[in-house]
Scaffold this motif. Structure first.
Motif, mmCIF file in Angstrom:
data_model
loop_
_atom_site.group_PDB
_atom_site.id
_atom_site.type_symbol
_atom_site.label_atom_id
_atom_site.label_comp_id
_atom_site.label_asym_id
_atom_site.label_seq_id
_atom_site.Cartn_x
_atom_site.Cartn_y
_atom_site.Cartn_z
ATOM 1 N N ARG A 272 47.719 -61.531 56.522
ATOM 2 C CA ARG A 272 48.430 -60.864 55.425
ATOM 3 C C ARG A 272 49.209 -61.873 54.568
ATOM 4 N N ASP B 240 43.120 -60.388 51.240
ATOM 5 C CA ASP B 240 43.196 -60.553 52.688
ATOM 6 C C ASP B 240 42.095 -59.785 53.405
ATOM 7 N N ARG C 129 46.578 -57.821 49.062
ATOM 8 C CA ARG C 129 46.038 -57.108 50.228
ATOM 9 C C ARG C 129 44.505 -57.066 50.178
#
Length: 420
Positions: A343, A80, A77
């Motif tokens: 994502r 990203d 995460r």
């Protein structure tokens, strides 16, 4: 005049590795991930050499693996949101420093400090595997080259768990476990820096939604994605139970080498299967290939139920091994198609965690059933059967229609869903 298009030239791995940055990224990732196989063994050897029990050493090793796996989605995460280099480099620096500092924990702080260092070290392992999978579309826009690179990348992962423990054991025997830990730290830092400082990694940013309905499809935890990850826990379960079954085989036949030879045969077969798979394109959708490969993966485990002898067992595990890379490669392509824009790194990290969680469960249950030969031999097939059952039930949620619905806000790559 014939309108038939000439056949596409055959893909070669020299063409893949000769593409800009591919050899650097793949080599750096393999080097940087080698500590994932080295560190748990080095930690165990250091703990026992320092006077701790093998039980405590095993606990530290397990905590390192567990914390490393659990932190993968968080680092995905972060990548990203902030890019790869901004996450890889600080993680590698901290992870390497903690591995080097671990030998100081005994005289300075005892078991409590050692546990804290190991857990923090696991949490800071760089998410190189997820990062590399996210880089392939930008490094190799040609779908057929990307297909071969993904198969090569996936197939080589199992070899790390052959080379890593052997290297740690050799260094600890020739020198000390502290030297093995230092070498582990150095390899991790060097490999991660090789990847993180490469232009594709420094420039990489996640693909962003491009339409007004992106908010409606930005959720990662959709039924299709969750079912795919659930199926992969079954694949991991089969792998984890294999490792314990091989030890049980070694004890039953009084041949210690079987504990290493059987997993090695499985890993080498996986590597070779990946090479064969990546050299050509295959008919049908990715979902169809995923289900067929998982069915073959299951069929390959069934001969173990006959309680084979040592040589037959070594040959038998090569069959499911040959299909493992195909299953995982197709799972990555499916994940890429189903994950929302922005994502993908996080989605890949969850996939890695799903397989790792299955491995842990398979290892734990196989350890409880190790003294029951038939039950122990049946566990890999049980994990594969679970995976196939889930995939068959979820095939409509994983197929092209579901992929188009999930990916309608993403910028399509040429041939994105037709080749890998």
């Amino acid at each position: 005049m014939s309108l038939t298009a000439p056949p596409a030239p055959r893909i070669t791995y020299s063409a893949v590795l000769g593409s800009p940055y591919v050899a650097r990224l793949l080599g750096g990732t393999l080097t940087g991930r080698l500590p994932n196989a080295m560190a748990p063994v080095a930690i165990l050897l250091w703990a026992t050499a320092s006077g701790s029990s093998i039980g405590f050493g095993g606990l530290l090793s397990a905590l390192y693996r567990l914390s490393s796996a659990l932190a993968q989605p968080v680092k995905g995460r972060l990548m990203d949101r902030h890019g790869q280099s901004a996450v890889h480099l600080p993680a590698a620096l901290l992870n390497s420093a903690l591995l080097v500092a671990l030998p100081l924990a005994g005289p300075c702080g005892g078991a409590g400090l050692a546990t804290a260092i190991v857990v923090t070290g696991g949490l800071t392992t760089p998410a190189l595997e997820a990062g590399l999978r996210a880089l392939w579309p930008s490094v190799l826009p040609e779908p057929r080259l990307r297909h071969a690179a993904l198969a090569l990348d996936t197939g080589t992962q199992g070899l790390l768990y052959i080379v890593g423990p052997l290297l740690v054991t050799a260094l600890a025997s020739a020198y000390t476990p502290a030297v093995a830990l230092a070498a582990t730290a150095a390899l991790g830092l060097a490999g991660t820096a090789t990847v993180a400082l490469a232009p594709p990694s420094r420039r990489w940013r996640p693909e962003q939604p491009q339409s007004q309905d992106a908010a409606q499809t930005s959720q990662l935890a959709t039924p299709g994605v969750l079912l795919l990850f659930a199926a992969l826990t079954g694949v991991g379960f089969a792998i984890g139970s294999l490792n314990v079954w091989s030890i049980a085989m070694a004890e039953h036949h009084h041949q210690d080498m079987l504990a290493g030879i059987i997993p090695a045969a499985f890993s080498i077969s996986s590597f070779l299967g990946g090479l064969i798979y990546g050299r050509r394109t295959w008919p049908g959708t990715t979902t169809r290939r995923l289900i067929i490969a998982t069915g073959a993966f299951l069929a390959g485990w069934l001969p173990l139920l006959a309680l084979l002898g040592p040589y037959a067992a070594i040959a038998a595990v090569a069959v499911p091994g040959a299909f493992l890379t195909v299953v995982v490669a197709c799972a990555y392509v499916t994940t890429d198609a189903l994950a929302p824009a922005g994502r993908t790194s996080e989605a890949y990290a969850w996939l890695i965690l799903a397989i790792g969680a299955g491995q842990s469960a398979g290892t734990a249950l196989a350890g409880r059933l190790a003294e029951q030969p038939l039950a122990s031999a049946a566990l890999p097939a049980a994990g594969a059967a679970f995976a196939l059952t889930i995939l068959l039930a979820a095939r409509r949620r994983l197929g092209p229609t579901a992929q188009r619905q999930r990916g309608r806000h993403r910028r399509p790559l040429p041939g994105r869903h037709s080749t890998p």
